[in-house]
Scaffold this active site. Structure first.
Site, mmCIF file in Angstrom:
data_model
loop_
_atom_site.group_PDB
_atom_site.id
_atom_site.type_symbol
_atom_site.label_atom_id
_atom_site.label_comp_id
_atom_site.label_asym_id
_atom_site.label_seq_id
_atom_site.Cartn_x
_atom_site.Cartn_y
_atom_site.Cartn_z
ATOM 1 N N TYR A 14 0.832 -1.204 0.000
ATOM 2 C CA TYR A 14 0.000 0.000 0.000
ATOM 3 C C TYR A 14 0.865 1.251 0.000
ATOM 4 O O TYR A 14 0.623 2.190 -0.769
ATOM 5 C CB TYR A 14 -0.913 -0.022 1.225
ATOM 6 N N LYS A 35 1.106 4.364 -2.822
ATOM 7 C CA LYS A 35 0.838 5.760 -2.487
ATOM 8 C C LYS A 35 2.062 6.633 -2.747
ATOM 9 O O LYS A 35 1.923 7.813 -3.129
ATOM 10 C CB LYS A 35 0.386 5.866 -1.030
#
Length: 237
Positions: A144, A148
């Site tokens: 994740y 990002k």
């Protein structure tokens, strides 16, 4: 960029930050608020126009552009999250591909599709919802965080690209927000309504970055330090 009178399109607007942003835009007097989501069935919210969009599917994205061809503010909020024990877990590669398809390629895909619409307006804006984990290593969020970080880098390049147009670019950096995605994390969380209020206020003020909580602000502030948080992070929650 004023929200009042604008036509706003928000991806991932059926819940969490996206829904809070949609409601805030409506309350600020946006002319139209398009609530983008993968499944519009059963969605009913006064003043919001549900639009089907799957940011991982080019045909779906193009159909959304046709349905909302007058957008002046695009908010790339749709995102997914998942955990693995650490960066060496055998599942990290596959999970990274999944995270990138939505959290990075989805941002690129939707932005490029709406750009011709946005740049036709006298004034327009793009808001990308990012994360403080770009700078805060948390092994259980390896995939994740990488997605990002990539989206942050794209946002910075996009801002430079759009300087010759009428379109401004705002990066929203936020740590844990009290949504379904973070329900299993025992940590301080910002409320979605607070994030939405800050974000649209920053947009109207002409800011290019917003750090919506103390953790995001602290992480960014240490980047040039010998003891930057990305080198010596606080224990992950």
């Amino acid at each position: 960029m004023k929200v009042q009178g604008a036509n706003v399109f928000i991806t991932g607007a059926n819940r969490g930050i996206g829904l809070a942003l949609a409601r805030r835009a409506r309350d600020l007097g946006a002319a139209k608020v398009y609530a983008g989501m993968r499944n519009t069935a059963g969605f009913s919210e006064p003043g919001l126009i549900p639009v089907q969009i799957d940011v991982t599917d080019e045909a779906s994205v193009q159909a959304a552009v046709r349905a909302a061809g007058d957008v002046t503010i695009l908010i790339n909020n749709a995102g997914i999250g998942a955990v693995k024990p650490d960066a060496l877990d055998p599942g990290v590669e596959a999970q990274s591909r999944e995270m990138f398809e939505t959290n990075y390629f989805g941002v690129v895909r939707v932005t490029q599709a709406f750009a011709p619409v946005l740049t036709q307006a006298a004034k327009s804006a793009i808001v990308n919802v990012l994360s403080s984990v770009t700078w805060l290593p948390a092994p259980f969020l390896t995939a994740y965080a990488a997605s990002k970080a990539a989206a942050w880098s794209y946002t910075n390049s996009l801002r430079q690209t759009m300087q010759a147009t009428s379109t401004s670019v705002l990066a929203l950096h936020v740590h844990f927000v009290d949504t379904d995605m973070t329900r299993l994390f025992d940590a301080p969380k910002t409320q979605p309504d607070d994030v939405a209020q800050q974000t649209l206020a920053a947009l109207e003020a002409g800011q290019v970055e917003l750090f919506a909580d103390d953790t995001a602000r602290a992480a960014k502030a240490t980047l040039s330090s010998e003891h930057a948080l990305y080198l010596a992070p606080q224990p992950a929650h």
